[in-house]
Design a protein around this motif. Sequence first.
Motif, PDB file in Angstrom:
ATOM      1  N   ALA A   1      -0.004   2.813  -1.923  1.00  0.00           N
ATOM      2  CA  ALA A   1       0.519   1.858  -3.098  1.00  0.00           C
ATOM      3  C   ALA A   1       1.761   2.700  -3.629  1.00  0.00           C
ATOM      4  CB  ALA A   1      -0.874   1.878  -4.279  1.00  0.00           C
ATOM      5  N   GLY A   2       1.775   3.893  -3.297  1.00  0.00           N
ATOM      6  CA  GLY A   2       3.217   4.684  -3.673  1.00  0.00           C
ATOM      7  C   GLY A   2       3.183   6.123  -3.226  1.00  0.00           C
ATOM      8  N   GLN A   3       4.547   6.604  -2.904  1.00  0.00           N
ATOM      9  CA  GLN A   3       4.414   8.082  -2.672  1.00  0.00           C
ATOM     10  C   GLN A   3       5.483   8.581  -3.613  1.00  0.00           C
ATOM     11  OE1 GLN A   3       5.272   8.037   1.659  1.00  0.00           O
ATOM     12  NE2 GLN A   3       3.030   8.886   1.900  1.00  0.00           N
ATOM     13  N   TRP A   4       5.342   9.731  -3.708  1.00  0.00           N
ATOM     14  CA  TRP A   4       6.309  10.601  -4.547  1.00  0.00           C
ATOM     15  C   TRP A   4       6.432  11.846  -3.894  1.00  0.00           C
ATOM     16  CZ3 TRP A   4       2.215   7.594  -6.146  1.00  0.00           C
ATOM     17  CH2 TRP A   4       2.581   6.810  -6.857  1.00  0.00           C
ATOM     18  N   GLY A   5       7.847  12.179  -4.051  1.00  0.00           N
ATOM     19  CA  GLY A   5       8.088  13.663  -3.461  1.00  0.00           C
ATOM     20  C   GLY A   5       8.699  13.727  -2.065  1.00  0.00           C
TER      21      GLY A   5
ATOM     22  N   THR B   1       0.446  10.810  -2.665  1.00  0.00           N
ATOM     23  CA  THR B   1       0.339   9.527  -2.113  1.00  0.00           C
ATOM     24  C   THR B   1      -0.647   8.900  -2.813  1.00  0.00           C
ATOM     25  OG1 THR B   1       1.072  10.254   0.018  1.00  0.00           O
ATOM     26  CG2 THR B   1      -0.023   8.184  -0.015  1.00  0.00           C
ATOM     27  N   LEU B   2      -0.523   7.524  -3.240  1.00  0.00           N
ATOM     28  CA  LEU B   2      -1.482   6.899  -3.789  1.00  0.00           C
ATOM     29  C   LEU B   2      -2.058   5.645  -2.937  1.00  0.00           C
ATOM     30  CD1 LEU B   2      -3.033   6.423  -6.910  1.00  0.00           C
ATOM     31  CD2 LEU B   2      -1.355   4.568  -7.186  1.00  0.00           C
ATOM     32  N   ALA B   3      -3.360   5.468  -2.727  1.00  0.00           N
ATOM     33  CA  ALA B   3      -3.864   4.521  -1.845  1.00  0.00           C
ATOM     34  C   ALA B   3      -4.919   3.923  -2.072  1.00  0.00           C
ATOM     35  CB  ALA B   3      -4.153   5.360  -0.307  1.00  0.00           C
ATOM     36  N   ARG B   4      -4.992   2.713  -1.480  1.00  0.00           N
ATOM     37  CA  ARG B   4      -6.180   1.965  -1.888  1.00  0.00           C
ATOM     38  C   ARG B   4      -7.027   1.398  -0.707  1.00  0.00           C
ATOM     39  NH1 ARG B   4      -5.419  -0.059  -7.234  1.00  0.00           N
ATOM     40  NH2 ARG B   4      -3.166  -0.482  -7.450  1.00  0.00           N
ATOM     41  N   PRO B   5      -8.300   1.249  -0.835  1.00  0.00           N
ATOM     42  CA  PRO B   5      -9.031   0.876   0.433  1.00  0.00           C
ATOM     43  C   PRO B   5      -8.324  -0.611   0.632  1.00  0.00           C
ATOM     44  CG  PRO B   5     -10.481   1.296  -1.290  1.00  0.00           C
ATOM     45  CD  PRO B   5      -9.048   1.520  -1.977  1.00  0.00           C
TER      46      PRO B   5
ATOM     47  N   ALA C   1       0.934   8.556   5.660  1.00  0.00           N
ATOM     48  CA  ALA C   1       0.801   7.039   5.626  1.00  0.00           C
ATOM     49  C   ALA C   1      -0.133   6.496   6.876  1.00  0.00           C
ATOM     50  CB  ALA C   1       1.728   6.168   5.407  1.00  0.00           C
ATOM     51  N   THR C   2       0.360   7.101   8.089  1.00  0.00           N
ATOM     52  CA  THR C   2      -0.673   6.726   9.350  1.00  0.00           C
ATOM     53  C   THR C   2      -1.912   7.069   9.326  1.00  0.00           C
ATOM     54  OG1 THR C   2       1.527   7.035  10.240  1.00  0.00           O
ATOM     55  CG2 THR C   2      -0.331   6.912  11.824  1.00  0.00           C
ATOM     56  N   GLU C   3      -2.242   8.330   8.766  1.00  0.00           N
ATOM     57  CA  GLU C   3      -3.771   8.855   8.757  1.00  0.00           C
ATOM     58  C   GLU C   3      -4.446   7.961   7.846  1.00  0.00           C
ATOM     59  OE1 GLU C   3      -4.545  13.008   8.625  1.00  0.00           O
ATOM     60  OE2 GLU C   3      -2.823  13.583  10.266  1.00  0.00           O
TER      61      GLU C   3
ATOM     62  N   MET D   1     -15.777   3.791  -2.016  1.00  0.00           N
ATOM     63  CA  MET D   1     -14.826   3.080  -2.876  1.00  0.00           C
ATOM     64  C   MET D   1     -14.764   1.740  -3.155  1.00  0.00           C
ATOM     65  SD  MET D   1     -11.532   5.843  -2.236  1.00  0.00           S
ATOM     66  CE  MET D   1     -10.528   5.138  -3.442  1.00  0.00           C
ATOM     67  N   ALA D   2     -14.531   1.166  -4.263  1.00  0.00           N
ATOM     68  CA  ALA D   2     -14.487  -0.299  -4.439  1.00  0.00           C
ATOM     69  C   ALA D   2     -13.083  -0.520  -4.314  1.00  0.00           C
ATOM     70  CB  ALA D   2     -14.875  -0.631  -5.917  1.00  0.00           C
ATOM     71  N   ALA D   3     -12.725  -1.812  -3.984  1.00  0.00           N
ATOM     72  CA  ALA D   3     -11.583  -2.325  -3.459  1.00  0.00           C
ATOM     73  C   ALA D   3     -10.353  -1.823  -4.565  1.00  0.00           C
ATOM     74  CB  ALA D   3     -11.615  -3.754  -3.325  1.00  0.00           C
ATOM     75  N   GLU D   4     -10.747  -2.049  -5.884  1.00  0.00           N
ATOM     76  CA  GLU D   4      -9.791  -1.868  -6.812  1.00  0.00           C
ATOM     77  C   GLU D   4      -9.760  -0.281  -7.020  1.00  0.00           C
ATOM     78  OE1 GLU D   4     -12.636  -3.165  -7.347  1.00  0.00           O
ATOM     79  OE2 GLU D   4     -13.471  -2.403  -9.174  1.00  0.00           O
ATOM     80  N   GLU D   5     -10.188   0.566  -6.535  1.00  0.00           N
ATOM     81  CA  GLU D   5     -10.199   1.859  -6.916  1.00  0.00           C
ATOM     82  C   GLU D   5      -8.987   2.634  -6.097  1.00  0.00           C
ATOM     83  OE1 GLU D   5     -14.460   2.960  -8.564  1.00  0.00           O
ATOM     84  OE2 GLU D   5     -14.088   3.465  -6.512  1.00  0.00           O
ATOM     85  N   CYS D   6      -8.514   3.640  -6.631  1.00  0.00           N
ATOM     86  CA  CYS D   6      -7.531   4.395  -5.706  1.00  0.00           C
ATOM     87  C   CYS D   6      -7.956   5.909  -5.358  1.00  0.00           C
ATOM     88  CB  CYS D   6      -6.313   4.513  -6.513  1.00  0.00           C
ATOM     89  SG  CYS D   6      -5.444   3.007  -6.790  1.00  0.00           S
TER      90      CYS D   6
END
Length: 327
Positions: free
Chosen positions: A308-312, A321-325, A297-299, A187-192
């Motif tokens: 970058a965000g968690q819902w639910g 969970t939305l995450a970025r490298p 989040a830990t994994e 993944m590139a840095a700006e990808e999610c």
Amino acid sequence: MTPGAPLSVDVHLSADDLDAALEHDVRTGLAGPGKSIPPVWFYDEEGSRLFEEITALPEYYPTRAERRLLEAHAHRIAELATADTLVELGAGACDKTRLLLDALSSLGNLRAYRPFDVSDEFLRAAAEGLRQDYADLPVHAVVGDFHRHLDRIPREGRRLIAFLGGTVGNLDPGQRHRFLFDLNCTMAAEECLLLGTDLLKDPDRIVAAYDDAEGVTAEFNRNVLRVLNHRLGADFEPDQFDHVAHWNEAERWIEMRLRSRRDQTVAIPRLGMEVRFEAGEDLLTEISAKFTPEQVATELAGADFVVAGQWGAEQGEFLLTLARPCC
Ligand code: SAH
Ligand code: AVI
């Protein structure tokens, strides 16, 4: 064939690759005591169809819970991701996907959709079905195994990579770490990454989701034996195995097993093997891990992602969970 934007399918799994991988898994998993077979082998066309049936069962809450989250939050997820390409790992019927496609499209960003799955025919049919509603969207499907072929997914565009349904929970902790780490490296840095995970809850509710009254999950479970019969000429008698859904409290996962109803010997002539089952002996076919938001989040952090965000988390049913490298 529907006219409109192109539909392409890249296949990274030939019948020979599949046979070699299955031979490896059978020789490793069935030769001795403590028998197991990886869950990827559920998903021939019939297995994929049975999974879709499962998602509509009253007991199987994860699909509905994840859909509700996407209905409520897909727009915000799209805003945060600012992606022009949606990649979906283990896409299956590409159904909840539509909520993400609509959200990305409403922001004017959407350029392409890349569903990735091991189930060739089912993926083609799902991709073709999607084109009925998204005629202008280029769809580039990729047939592959997410344990081996992540690096074959084209890196074109600014991608949101979705891995929905809680499928990451079908990987054991070591596999999860390796999968997330390997994915990060592509993944590139700006990808999610958008990751769907089922949350820990009352074990009775979880067990019911994996042992439905109609017996659809039992048929899904037994389907792996039909796949072994079909691909390897084995002579499993599926009705000689009981479906078992066991909550493993220490590991916090469901174990799906097939329990031999009697002493029996199964021949797998193509591999020159005979597999002996004692009455009551189990074949482990799947784990389905349940998480806390903190554990997710830990994994992710352990594989160099930042959340970058968690819902639910507050409803406690299912989590996106939305995450970025992290660089
Ligand atoms: N994402 C969909 C489908 C989940 S079912 C949903 O949320 O409803 C799991 C999907 O992952 C199936 O379509 C199956 O074919 C696919 N799958 C399982 N193991 C895989 C592997 N090793 N590589 C690629 N796809 C896999
Ligand atoms: C695909 N995966 C997330 C499903 C699950 O819930 O673990 C597979 C499944 N197994 C039994 N029912 C559904």
